[in-house]
Write a protein that holds these residues in place. Structure first.
Motif, short mmCIF file in Angstrom:
data_model
loop_
_atom_site.label_atom_id
_atom_site.label_comp_id
_atom_site.label_asym_id
_atom_site.label_seq_id
_atom_site.Cartn_x
_atom_site.Cartn_y
_atom_site.Cartn_z
N ASN A 130 0.79 -1.22 0.00
CA ASN A 130 0.00 0.00 0.00
C ASN A 130 0.83 1.28 0.00
OD1 ASN A 130 0.84 0.45 2.64
ND2 ASN A 130 -1.04 -0.27 3.54
N PHE A 131 2.13 1.21 0.21
CA PHE A 131 3.04 2.34 0.10
C PHE A 131 2.64 3.53 0.98
CE2 PHE A 131 3.18 -0.10 -3.79
CZ PHE A 131 4.53 -0.38 -3.88
N ALA A 132 2.18 3.27 2.18
CA ALA A 132 1.73 4.34 3.08
C ALA A 132 2.83 5.33 3.41
CB ALA A 132 1.19 3.73 4.38
N TRP A 133 4.07 4.88 3.42
CA TRP A 133 5.18 5.78 3.75
C TRP A 133 5.40 6.82 2.67
CZ3 TRP A 133 5.48 0.57 2.92
CH2 TRP A 133 5.97 0.19 1.69
N GLU A 134 4.78 6.67 1.50
CA GLU A 134 4.91 7.63 0.43
C GLU A 134 3.86 8.74 0.51
OE1 GLU A 134 7.16 8.06 -1.89
OE2 GLU A 134 8.33 6.29 -1.36
N ASP A 135 2.92 8.62 1.45
CA ASP A 135 1.90 9.65 1.57
C ASP A 135 2.54 11.00 1.85
OD1 ASP A 135 -0.18 7.97 1.08
OD2 ASP A 135 -0.77 7.72 3.17
N LYS A 136 1.94 12.02 1.29
CA LYS A 136 2.44 13.39 1.46
C LYS A 136 2.33 13.83 2.92
CE LYS A 136 1.68 17.99 -0.50
NZ LYS A 136 0.88 18.76 -1.46
N TYR A 137 1.23 13.46 3.56
CA TYR A 137 0.98 13.86 4.95
C TYR A 137 0.82 12.64 5.85
CZ TYR A 137 -0.18 18.33 2.79
OH TYR A 137 -0.14 19.48 2.07
N ASP A 138 1.30 12.75 7.06
CA ASP A 138 1.06 11.74 8.09
C ASP A 138 -0.18 12.20 8.86
OD1 ASP A 138 0.98 9.95 10.13
OD2 ASP A 138 2.93 10.47 10.98
N VAL A 139 -1.31 11.56 8.58
CA VAL A 139 -2.57 12.03 9.16
C VAL A 139 -2.63 11.87 10.68
CG1 VAL A 139 -3.90 11.76 7.05
CG2 VAL A 139 -3.74 9.87 8.64
N THR A 140 -1.75 11.06 11.24
CA THR A 140 -1.74 10.94 12.70
C THR A 140 -1.20 12.21 13.36
OG1 THR A 140 0.47 9.92 12.75
CG2 THR A 140 -1.44 8.44 12.60
N GLU A 141 -0.56 13.07 12.57
CA GLU A 141 -0.02 14.33 13.09
C GLU A 141 -1.04 15.47 13.03
OE1 GLU A 141 3.19 14.65 14.29
OE2 GLU A 141 3.44 12.49 14.01
N ARG A 146 -10.90 17.90 11.04
CA ARG A 146 -11.00 18.65 9.78
C ARG A 146 -9.68 18.62 9.03
NH1 ARG A 146 -9.95 22.97 7.63
NH2 ARG A 146 -9.78 24.88 8.77
N ILE A 147 -8.60 18.88 9.71
CA ILE A 147 -7.28 18.86 9.09
C ILE A 147 -6.93 17.44 8.64
CG2 ILE A 147 -4.82 19.28 9.44
CD1 ILE A 147 -6.50 21.83 9.31
N ARG A 148 -7.25 16.44 9.47
CA ARG A 148 -6.96 15.06 9.11
C ARG A 148 -7.69 14.68 7.82
NH1 ARG A 148 -8.36 12.28 13.56
NH2 ARG A 148 -10.44 11.83 12.80
N ARG A 149 -8.95 15.08 7.69
CA ARG A 149 -9.71 14.77 6.47
C ARG A 149 -9.09 15.44 5.25
NH1 ARG A 149 -15.21 15.52 9.55
NH2 ARG A 149 -15.45 13.41 10.35
N LEU A 150 -8.65 16.69 5.41
CA LEU A 150 -7.99 17.37 4.30
C LEU A 150 -6.69 16.67 3.92
CD1 LEU A 150 -8.58 21.08 5.40
CD2 LEU A 150 -9.66 19.89 3.48
N MET A 151 -5.95 16.23 4.93
CA MET A 151 -4.71 15.49 4.67
C MET A 151 -5.00 14.19 3.92
SD MET A 151 -2.85 15.89 8.33
CE MET A 151 -1.21 16.57 8.33
#
Length: 161
Positions: A130-141, A146-151
């Motif tokens: 799934n290549f999660a480490w390539e995500d632009k944002y770490d949604v846990t941060e 609202r910010i998490r959904r945008l991320m």
């Protein structure tokens, strides 16, 4: 009743897990990134996790990676046989199911039906990573939902491109 430090830490971990699993968005994020998390991914070690999980195919995307069309150690057939074997093993380590792919790359003496079968299988191959480490944002941060959904939206858009 058990004030030991290990008991407090265990309780804290259980409480965090409960919070994640009881929140639908958090649960969805966990489900989407489960394989990477279990393989050791974390936001602080993205590059390390990727290199530990994946086989780097980039060095094999040019003709300088082999010398000649033979079965010697640096020959085309041996080099690419090893590449496909590594990809197959990476998928087996990360996939929850059974990976069904031919791993016999063959050589200059292989019959056409074997070659055709090999390439047809690999052409239709879809990775289970799934290549999660390539995500632009770490949604846990994210500081809030609202910010998490945008991320999450930005991450999904980036994955599509």
């Amino acid at each position: 009743k058990n004030p030991s430090e290990s008991a407090v830490e265990t309780f804290r971990l259980i409480q965090q897990a409960y919070e994640v699993l009881s929140d639908p968005q958090e649960r969805q994020w966990y489900d989407d990134h489960r394989d990477a998390i279990l393989a050791g991914w974390s936001a602080s070690s993205q590059a390390d996790a990727a290199s530990a999980i994946l086989f780097d195919v980039v060095p094999y995307m040019h003709p300088g990676c082999y010398s000649g069309y033979d079965t010697s150690e640096r020959g085309f057939y041996r080099v690419y046989s090893n590449v496909f074997q590594e990809i197959f093993q990476t998928e087996q380590r990360s996939d929850s199911g059974d990976v069904q792919l031919p791993t016999d790359f063959g050589d200059d003496a292989s019959d056409w039906s074997s070659v055709q079968s090999f390439y047809q299988s690999w052409e239709s191959f879809v990775s289970q990573l799934n290549f999660a480490w390539e995500d632009k944002y770490d949604v846990t941060e994210a500081p809030n939902r609202r910010i998490r959904r945008l991320m999450e939206e930005d991450n999904k858009k980036a994955r599509r491109n």
